[in-house]
Motif scaffolding. Structure first.
Motif, PDB file in Angstrom:
ATOM      1  N   TYR A 150      78.541  47.777  37.373  1.00 53.04           N
ATOM      2  CA  TYR A 150      77.233  47.617  38.010  1.00 53.04           C
ATOM      3  C   TYR A 150      76.112  48.115  37.099  1.00 53.04           C
ATOM      4  O   TYR A 150      74.998  47.581  37.133  1.00 53.04           O
ATOM      5  N   ASP A 151      76.413  49.135  36.298  1.00 54.67           N
ATOM      6  CA  ASP A 151      75.412  49.581  35.309  1.00 54.67           C
ATOM      7  C   ASP A 151      75.122  48.476  34.309  1.00 54.67           C
ATOM      8  O   ASP A 151      73.968  48.274  33.899  1.00 54.67           O
ATOM      9  N   TYR A 152      76.174  47.763  33.908  1.00 56.48           N
ATOM     10  CA  TYR A 152      75.992  46.659  32.965  1.00 56.48           C
ATOM     11  C   TYR A 152      75.141  45.553  33.590  1.00 56.48           C
ATOM     12  O   TYR A 152      74.243  44.998  32.942  1.00 56.48           O
ATOM     13  N   LEU A 153      75.411  45.230  34.857  1.00 54.68           N
ATOM     14  CA  LEU A 153      74.621  44.201  35.534  1.00 54.68           C
ATOM     15  C   LEU A 153      73.193  44.666  35.794  1.00 54.68           C
ATOM     16  O   LEU A 153      72.259  43.859  35.807  1.00 54.68           O
ATOM     17  N   TRP A 154      73.006  45.979  35.995  1.00 51.25           N
ATOM     18  CA  TRP A 154      71.673  46.522  36.266  1.00 51.25           C
ATOM     19  C   TRP A 154      70.742  46.320  35.070  1.00 51.25           C
ATOM     20  O   TRP A 154      69.527  46.189  35.245  1.00 51.25           O
ATOM     21  N   THR A 155      71.315  46.291  33.892  1.00 47.58           N
ATOM     22  CA  THR A 155      70.475  46.085  32.708  1.00 47.58           C
ATOM     23  C   THR A 155      69.855  44.692  32.695  1.00 47.58           C
ATOM     24  O   THR A 155      68.882  44.456  31.972  1.00 47.58           O
ATOM     25  N   THR A 156      70.412  43.780  33.464  1.00 41.45           N
ATOM     26  CA  THR A 156      69.878  42.419  33.545  1.00 41.45           C
ATOM     27  C   THR A 156      69.317  42.128  34.935  1.00 41.45           C
ATOM     28  O   THR A 156      69.287  40.984  35.378  1.00 41.45           O
ATOM     29  N   ARG A 157      68.848  43.180  35.623  1.00 43.65           N
ATOM     30  CA  ARG A 157      68.422  43.030  37.018  1.00 43.65           C
ATOM     31  C   ARG A 157      67.259  42.050  37.183  1.00 43.65           C
ATOM     32  O   ARG A 157      67.184  41.335  38.185  1.00 43.65           O
ATOM     33  N   GLY A 158      66.342  42.012  36.206  1.00 44.34           N
ATOM     34  CA  GLY A 158      65.219  41.085  36.312  1.00 44.34           C
ATOM     35  C   GLY A 158      65.671  39.641  36.311  1.00 44.34           C
ATOM     36  O   GLY A 158      65.238  38.823  37.131  1.00 44.34           O
ATOM     37  N   SER A 159      66.567  39.336  35.400  1.00 42.37           N
ATOM     38  CA  SER A 159      67.088  37.973  35.314  1.00 42.37           C
ATOM     39  C   SER A 159      67.971  37.634  36.512  1.00 42.37           C
ATOM     40  O   SER A 159      67.947  36.504  37.011  1.00 42.37           O
ATOM     41  N   ILE A 160      68.740  38.616  36.995  1.00 40.19           N
ATOM     42  CA  ILE A 160      69.565  38.387  38.177  1.00 40.19           C
ATOM     43  C   ILE A 160      68.685  38.118  39.392  1.00 40.19           C
ATOM     44  O   ILE A 160      68.969  37.238  40.213  1.00 40.19           O
ATOM     45  N   GLY A 161      67.583  38.869  39.514  1.00 44.42           N
ATOM     46  CA  GLY A 161      66.659  38.636  40.628  1.00 44.42           C
ATOM     47  C   GLY A 161      66.068  37.234  40.590  1.00 44.42           C
ATOM     48  O   GLY A 161      65.953  36.571  41.629  1.00 44.42           O
ATOM     49  N   ARG A 162      65.694  36.770  39.395  1.00 41.28           N
ATOM     50  CA  ARG A 162      65.157  35.417  39.278  1.00 41.28           C
ATOM     51  C   ARG A 162      66.218  34.387  39.650  1.00 41.28           C
ATOM     52  O   ARG A 162      65.927  33.391  40.333  1.00 41.28           O
ATOM     53  N   ALA A 163      67.461  34.623  39.205  1.00 45.31           N
ATOM     54  CA  ALA A 163      68.537  33.687  39.525  1.00 45.31           C
ATOM     55  C   ALA A 163      68.807  33.658  41.030  1.00 45.31           C
ATOM     56  O   ALA A 163      69.086  32.591  41.596  1.00 45.31           O
ATOM     57  N   TYR A 164      68.712  34.816  41.680  1.00 44.02           N
ATOM     58  CA  TYR A 164      68.863  34.874  43.134  1.00 44.02           C
ATOM     59  C   TYR A 164      67.797  34.022  43.808  1.00 44.02           C
ATOM     60  O   TYR A 164      68.082  33.245  44.740  1.00 44.02           O
ATOM     61  N   ILE A 165      66.565  34.158  43.355  1.00 50.89           N
ATOM     62  CA  ILE A 165      65.461  33.393  43.947  1.00 50.89           C
ATOM     63  C   ILE A 165      65.690  31.901  43.753  1.00 50.89           C
ATOM     64  O   ILE A 165      65.481  31.101  44.685  1.00 50.89           O
ATOM     65  N   MET A 166      66.131  31.505  42.557  1.00 47.35           N
ATOM     66  CA  MET A 166      66.381  30.090  42.311  1.00 47.35           C
ATOM     67  C   MET A 166      67.496  29.571  43.219  1.00 47.35           C
ATOM     68  O   MET A 166      67.400  28.451  43.754  1.00 47.35           O
ATOM     69  N   SER A 167      68.546  30.359  43.414  1.00 46.27           N
ATOM     70  CA  SER A 167      69.627  29.931  44.300  1.00 46.27           C
ATOM     71  C   SER A 167      69.138  29.790  45.730  1.00 46.27           C
ATOM     72  O   SER A 167      69.552  28.875  46.462  1.00 46.27           O
ATOM     73  N   ILE A 168      68.278  30.696  46.153  1.00 45.52           N
ATOM     74  CA  ILE A 168      67.713  30.611  47.509  1.00 45.52           C
ATOM     75  C   ILE A 168      66.878  29.342  47.655  1.00 45.52           C
ATOM     76  O   ILE A 168      66.946  28.644  48.672  1.00 45.52           O
ATOM     77  N   VAL A 169      66.087  29.036  46.618  1.00 43.16           N
ATOM     78  CA  VAL A 169      65.270  27.817  46.650  1.00 43.16           C
ATOM     79  C   VAL A 169      66.158  26.581  46.715  1.00 43.16           C
ATOM     80  O   VAL A 169      65.939  25.668  47.530  1.00 43.16           O
ATOM     81  N   TYR A 170      67.172  26.527  45.844  1.00 36.52           N
ATOM     82  CA  TYR A 170      68.083  25.379  45.847  1.00 36.52           C
ATOM     83  C   TYR A 170      68.777  25.229  47.200  1.00 36.52           C
ATOM     84  O   TYR A 170      68.887  24.113  47.734  1.00 36.52           O
ATOM     85  N   SER A 171      69.241  26.343  47.741  1.00 36.60           N
ATOM     86  CA  SER A 171      69.967  26.288  49.007  1.00 36.60           C
ATOM     87  C   SER A 171      69.054  25.873  50.149  1.00 36.60           C
ATOM     88  O   SER A 171      69.447  25.065  51.004  1.00 36.60           O
ATOM     89  N   ALA A 172      67.839  26.406  50.184  1.00 35.86           N
ATOM     90  CA  ALA A 172      66.908  26.080  51.271  1.00 35.86           C
ATOM     91  C   ALA A 172      66.544  24.595  51.253  1.00 35.86           C
ATOM     92  O   ALA A 172      66.604  23.910  52.287  1.00 35.86           O
ATOM     93  N   ILE A 173      66.172  24.088  50.074  1.00 39.67           N
ATOM     94  CA  ILE A 173      65.813  22.667  49.972  1.00 39.67           C
ATOM     95  C   ILE A 173      67.025  21.786  50.247  1.00 39.67           C
ATOM     96  O   ILE A 173      66.959  20.803  51.005  1.00 39.67           O
ATOM     97  N   GLY A 174      68.155  22.124  49.630  1.00 38.90           N
ATOM     98  CA  GLY A 174      69.350  21.309  49.773  1.00 38.90           C
ATOM     99  C   GLY A 174      69.853  21.252  51.200  1.00 38.90           C
ATOM    100  O   GLY A 174      70.192  20.170  51.703  1.00 38.90           O
ATOM    101  N   VAL A 175      69.920  22.396  51.876  1.00 37.96           N
ATOM    102  CA  VAL A 175      70.416  22.421  53.250  1.00 37.96           C
ATOM    103  C   VAL A 175      69.477  21.633  54.167  1.00 37.96           C
ATOM    104  O   VAL A 175      69.924  20.838  55.008  1.00 37.96           O
ATOM    105  N   THR A 176      68.171  21.824  54.011  1.00 39.49           N
ATOM    106  CA  THR A 176      67.208  21.119  54.870  1.00 39.49           C
ATOM    107  C   THR A 176      67.328  19.605  54.719  1.00 39.49           C
ATOM    108  O   THR A 176      67.432  18.866  55.707  1.00 39.49           O
ATOM    109  N   VAL A 177      67.304  19.132  53.472  1.00 39.76           N
ATOM    110  CA  VAL A 177      67.365  17.687  53.239  1.00 39.76           C
ATOM    111  C   VAL A 177      68.733  17.131  53.623  1.00 39.76           C
ATOM    112  O   VAL A 177      68.834  16.052  54.216  1.00 39.76           O
TER     113      VAL A 177
END
Length: 293
Positions: free
Chosen positions: A58-85
């Motif tokens: 988790y310490d190793y992943l924490w060093t990339t927390r900014g990029s992980i947060g952006r990837a989380y947001i992108m997945s949420i966007v993809y899932s929200a649009i995809g599920v709705t349509v």
């Protein structure tokens, strides 16, 4: 007779306990392994309880927390649009097929079922998406290919409409002057919450776990990676560092196996959070949507 019923009940209760443990123990093992040091995992294997507590993964992943947060947001966007349509398209396709008076119903059903058995293959499909639809290196490359429409879900929803929505209710609404659109929006959709929730959950899981689209269609725009693609990239980098370690650091200090476990834990959390909201309707929807064809 009563004793026999008690024996059956006891047997099935014990069986259900084993089935529950069979589902929970691997997940618990996953969490425990993510908090175990890399050296212990390599030397002693996996254990239900960390033999040497370590948060290096988790310490190793924490060093990339900014990029992980952006990837989380992108997945949420993809899932929200995809599920709705996806749900909207599924309803609009399934409802007409559930009406016996639809002209050409059998032909449309055949056109729906045929792609489930035969398709053009990976290369032609890829060329269509990239050369004609131009989804490469765009957010649509993570939304449209393979996931936006699913014939199986249409069949499930059509079956639910046919078996669980009384035709008399729709006919009564039409006598009162309702159009097909009004029947769908005001009568059928509110009565179809179980199957809509089921389709939404299955589509959400498909979008959230999707990583093949990122490999196929995001060759330069790694900033559009979803959480699965990004965490897969992190895991590959950890494997590369471990296999190309030099005298500057010890290969066992790089939490390769632990990172894989931590990645799996991080990726599954949103689904665990979302599932309770769908659980009320999921079993009913998937059962009633599958018993008849």
């Amino acid at each position: 007779m009563i004793n026999d019923n008690k024996a059956y009940a006891a047997f099935f209760n014990v069986l259900l306990v084993f089935l529950v443990l069979a589902c929970l123990i691997p997940f618990w093992l996953l969490i425990a392994s993510s908090f175990t040091s890399e050296t212990t995992l390599v030397q002693n294997g996996y254990s239900l309880f960390p033999q040497e507590w370590n948060t290096g993964a988790y310490d190793y992943l924490w060093t990339t927390r900014g990029s992980i947060g952006r990837a989380y947001i992108m997945s949420i966007v993809y899932s929200a649009i995809g599920v709705t349509v996806n749900v909207l398209m599924t309803i609009l396709f399934a409802y007409p097929l559930s009406r016996s008076e639809l002209p050409g119903k059998n032909f449309l059903s055949l056109m729906l079922f045929f792609p489930m058995l035969f398709n053009g293959g990976l290369v032609p499909t890829y060329l269509v998406y990239t050369n004609i639809l131009n989804v490469k290196d765009s957010i649509w490359g993570m939304i449209i290919p393979y996931l936006l429409f699913n014939p199986f879900l249409v069949i499930m929803m059509r079956t639910y409409f046919t078996s669980s929505i009384p035709n008399e209710v729709i006919e009564a609404a039409k006598i009162d002057g309702a159009t097909e659109t009004q029947c769908l929006v005001r009568i059928v959709t509110p009565m179809s919450k179980p199957i809509i929730a089921t389709v939404s959950l299955m589509t959400l899981i498909a979008y959230w776990n999707n990583w093949t689209n990122g490999i196929y269609f995001l060759t330069t725009r790694t900033d559009l990676y979803g959480i699965q693609n990004y965490l897969n990239d992190v895991m590959n980098k950890a494997s590369f560092l471990q296999s190309h370690s030099t005298g500057m650091f010890n290969a066992s200090d790089i939490p390769n196996t632990g990172v894989r476990m931590a990645i799996a834990v991080i990726a599954v959390i949103p689904l665990l959070v979302a599932y309770p909201f769908f659980q009320k309707y999921f079993v009913k929807g998937i059962t009633l949507g599958s018993v008849k064809g």
